[in-house]
Design a protein around this motif. Structure first.
Motif, mmCIF file in Angstrom:
data_model
loop_
_atom_site.group_PDB
_atom_site.id
_atom_site.type_symbol
_atom_site.label_atom_id
_atom_site.label_comp_id
_atom_site.label_asym_id
_atom_site.label_seq_id
_atom_site.Cartn_x
_atom_site.Cartn_y
_atom_site.Cartn_z
ATOM 1 N N SER A 128 52.850 56.309 17.026
ATOM 2 C CA SER A 128 54.253 56.589 17.343
ATOM 3 C C SER A 128 54.991 55.267 17.434
ATOM 4 O O SER A 128 54.765 54.474 18.362
ATOM 5 C CB SER A 128 54.369 57.351 18.669
ATOM 6 N N ALA A 129 55.849 54.998 16.453
ATOM 7 C CA ALA A 129 56.560 53.719 16.424
ATOM 8 C C ALA A 129 57.473 53.566 17.628
ATOM 9 O O ALA A 129 57.596 52.475 18.189
ATOM 10 C CB ALA A 129 57.353 53.601 15.127
ATOM 11 N N LEU A 130 58.111 54.646 18.043
ATOM 12 C CA LEU A 130 59.042 54.566 19.172
ATOM 13 C C LEU A 130 58.316 54.223 20.460
ATOM 14 O O LEU A 130 58.825 53.489 21.312
ATOM 15 C CB LEU A 130 59.785 55.898 19.324
ATOM 16 N N ARG A 131 57.091 54.719 20.605
ATOM 17 C CA ARG A 131 56.294 54.461 21.810
ATOM 18 C C ARG A 131 55.361 53.257 21.643
ATOM 19 O O ARG A 131 54.542 52.988 22.520
ATOM 20 C CB ARG A 131 55.474 55.704 22.155
ATOM 21 N N MET A 132 55.435 52.592 20.506
ATOM 22 C CA MET A 132 54.588 51.423 20.215
ATOM 23 C C MET A 132 53.104 51.795 20.202
ATOM 24 O O MET A 132 52.242 50.987 20.507
ATOM 25 C CB MET A 132 54.839 50.301 21.224
ATOM 26 N N GLU A 133 52.788 53.011 19.825
ATOM 27 C CA GLU A 133 51.402 53.469 19.775
ATOM 28 C C GLU A 133 50.865 53.319 18.354
ATOM 29 O O GLU A 133 51.491 53.783 17.393
ATOM 30 C CB GLU A 133 51.307 54.932 20.221
ATOM 31 N N GLY A 134 49.721 52.681 18.207
ATOM 32 C CA GLY A 134 49.087 52.503 16.909
ATOM 33 C C GLY A 134 49.642 51.358 16.092
ATOM 34 O O GLY A 134 49.211 51.143 14.950
ATOM 35 N N ILE A 135 50.593 50.601 16.626
ATOM 36 C CA ILE A 135 51.261 49.548 15.864
ATOM 37 C C ILE A 135 50.326 48.352 15.649
ATOM 38 O O ILE A 135 50.196 47.837 14.532
ATOM 39 C CB ILE A 135 52.554 49.104 16.565
#
Length: 676
Positions: A217-224
């Motif tokens: 999830s880009a908005l939640r900075m997950e997996g970035i």
């Protein structure tokens, strides 16, 4: 430091710009992660982009991660600006296709996938908005395997294999088998050693045999962070040739209205103040690069030189177009996308000349923005991809040129072609002028556009005159004779011609060339060899199961081609193709009769024979003989005075006789032909 140019492509609202913000923020390239909905995204700098919350123009930025320098190109996601995204693909080493986990694979996602395949761009996938997917990643992966490629694989696991020399980790065997099965050499390597080398895995990605997929999830900075690690591990460093080469992928205007050519350097070094030459708009040019700029969104630094593998913007090149080749670079393929709608345009308080000049400056930046003056209607027409692009063009005309414009009702942009070879003759000989041109117009394959070449002998017609004639063939769109729609999918061959040592001027051959093409088309019309073409859309229609009968009846009424419905629970999906004129507004009908539960996805599918050609031709009421700006008649001279000869009498009075046994082999009018 290893480097790569990576582009972000996606269907609108998949979170592409949000992903770009997350990548830049995590890599430390920006101090604050902007948001599209708040209008403060780092890359959406244009006022229209901030207002609409969509990307309209491609942007460049960069980041450094784990010893790699990544140049990011953010492309538009809205279907109306897919032509801008298509041009940017030619500058990419890799692409990241973003898929929304909540929406899955949409119609435009498939269009982008096809374009990536067309331009042979190695592709990573990032499934965004995973936090909004109730069932996790599994259903999206299944859909991508079905609609994109079965070779979409777990990117995290694949990058772990590269980090561990290809053989570590639980579940590695199943992944290795799937990856090795895509290539014979890789399969041999796996069977012999039980693993795949990092070089082999990277090669399979470059060859588009494997597509690593990451999620978060880009908005939640997950997996970035995992995504950045994976991409850097899986990208293959490219070796560039020493000879200078570059490709122009975009043209725009800077803050001070300076013309910017956006370039991917593909060989050698591009230096400021360097003299470059090329062939565009049907003519050779030679110009000097002024500034070389490295952009980060709207800010830039001036560089003295840019090495191969990098992207930059240059000033000073006034003749190049998107797709132009510089140095040793090969010319790019014709765009796969094309506008399908035509609108009349009127500017309050401005004459047509001012409006056309402004529109042509915009078309200089976007070659698919067609601009035409209709003499009979006394109207300016533009060719566009859709309504959102129309609104953007109106805003650009107001902001940049002070022109407040209104658009007439949109109409389908038809085209014309021929179905059999026809010869054409054009003669222009008013007093103290002389030129004659004889051509062969033949049908070409679908989507080929207009191709030109020569078989004329230089002993009969000097090469300079041949170049001039073929320049006139290529320099503009030629109207057909059924509705006046642009000619396409033809090959025009110069057979012969004649000049006068004393009286021939350049403009004479322009007149003779235009008239020869029109005379050939009139001959084809008389022989029934002219055909009207219309744009078609590929569609994917999902409706509730109890509405399938209504959907099938509608598609049959439209004259579309479609496959049998595929049931998925209480829903059914129908895939096929239909004329744009019939299906263009059908999405509203689908929503109405399905109670808002139906969905229609469209993608451009090229031009096909018009399904209701007789009706369209009758409604157009176009008279090619009365179109004096594009006359098929010729002008001959007798007793010191020029006189008009009707098109059907021109071959009998032509001065040049063509002996096909003497003609040279066909040679294409390409850059080498004009440069010699």
């Amino acid at each position: 430091m290893s480097q790569a140019v990576i582009g972000l492509v996606a269907h609108v609202d998949a979170g592409k710009t949000t992903l770009a913000e997350a990548l830049l923020y995590r890599a430390g390239a920006i101090r604050r992660q902007g948001r599209v909905d708040k209008g403060d995204a780092h890359l959406d700098t244009d006022a229209m982009e901030r207002e609409r919350g969509i990307t309209i123009f491609s942007k460049q930025t960069s980041l450094d991660w784990a010893g790699a320098h990544v140049m990011l190109l953010d492309t538009p996601g809205h279907v109306d600006f897919s032509a801008e995204a298509e041009r940017t693909l030619q500058a990419l080493d890799y692409a990241v296709l973003i898929v929304g986990a909540n929406d899955g694979v949409e119609g435009h996602t498939e269009t982008l996938w096809s374009l990536l395949a067309r331009y042979n761009v190695p592709t990573f996938v990032f499934v965004n908005k995973l936090d909004l997917a109730a069932d996790g990643l599994g259903p999206v992966m299944d859909e991508m395997h079905r609609r994109l490629s079965p070779s979409v694989v777990d990117g995290d696991a694949l990058s772990a294999l590269v980090a561990s020399a290809g053989g570590a980790g639980e579940g590695a065997a199943a992944l290795l088998e799937d990856v090795a099965a895509t290539d014979e050499d890789a399969l041999d390597e796996y069977l012999e050693s039980g693993f795949l080398s990092a070089e082999t895995i990277r090669r399979l990605i470059v060859q588009r045999k494997v597509f690593p997929c990451f999620a978060g999830s880009a908005l939640r900075m997950e997996g970035i962070e995992e995504f950045l690690d994976g991409v850097v591990a899986l990208v293959q460093e490219k070796t560039w040739p020493d000879e200078f080469a570059a490709r122009v992928y975009r043209v725009s205007r800077g803050a001070h209205d300076e013309r910017l050519a956006w370039v991917k350097v593909t060989g050698g070094v591009l230096r400021a103040k360097e003299q470059l030459s090329g062939f565009d708009r049907g003519a050779a040019w030679n110009e000097k690069v002024d500034q070389v700029r490295i952009y980060d969104a709207d800010s830039f630094e001036i560089a003295r030189e840019v090495p191969a593998g990098r992207v930059c913007a240059v000033t000073g090149l006034s003749q190049v177009l998107p797709g132009s080749a510089l140095g040793a670079e090969a010319r790019s393929a014709e765009p796969a996308l094309a506008p399908v709608l035509s609108y009349s345009v009127n500017a309050a308080g401005a004459d047509a000349t001012t409006l056309v000049q402004a529109l042509r400056e915009l078309a200089d930046e976007d070659p698919l923005l067609g601009v035409a003056w209709h003499e009979q209607l006394q109207e300016v027409h533009v060719q566009l991809m859709g309504e959102v692009q129309r609104e953007v063009v109106a805003r650009q005309l107001l902001d940049r040129f002070g022109l407040e414009v209104t658009f007439g009702a949109g109409g389908i942009l038809y085209r014309e072609t021929v179905t059999a070879p026809v010869r054409g003759a054009g003669h222009f000989e008013p007093l103290r002028h002389y030129a004659e041109v004889q051509l062969l117009v033949e049908p070409s394959e679908r989507g080929a556009g207009v191709e030109a070449g020569t078989r004329a002998l230089e002993d009969d017609l000097d090469r300079n005159w041949q170049r001039l004639i073929l320049t006139h063939v290529l320099e503009r769109e030629h109207p057909g004779v059924l509705t006046g729609a642009p000619l396409t999918d033809v090959r025009i061959t110069l057979l012969g011609g004649r000049a006068h040592l004393k009286h021939t001027e350049g403009g004479d051959f322009m007149q003779a060339t235009y008239r020869a093409i029109r005379q050939a088309l009139m001959t084809a019309r008389e022989q029934g060899a002219c055909r009207l073409l219309e744009p078609w859309y590929r569609f994917r229609l999902g409706v509730p199961a109890d509405k399938v009968g209504r959907a099938l009846a509608d598609l049959q009424r439209m004259g579309g081609d479609f496959d049998a419905p595929v049931a998925e629970g209480d829903r059914a999906e129908i895939a096929g193709a239909a004329p744009a004129s019939e299906i263009g507004s059908y999405a509203l009908e689908v929503s109405a009769y399905s109670g808002g539960r139906g969905r229609l996805f469209l993608e451009y599918a090229g031009y096909r024979p018009c399904h209701n050609a007789e009706q369209v031709i009758a409604e157009a009421a176009y008279d090619p003989v009365a179109d004096l700006a594009n006359t098929p008649d010729s002008v001959f001279c007798s007793h010191g005075a020029g006189y008009n000869v009707a098109w059907d009498q021109v071959p009998a009075q032509a001065h040049v006789e063509i002996d096909f046994d003497r003609l040279r082999p066909w040679r294409k009018a390409d850059a080498s032909f004009f440069a010699e």
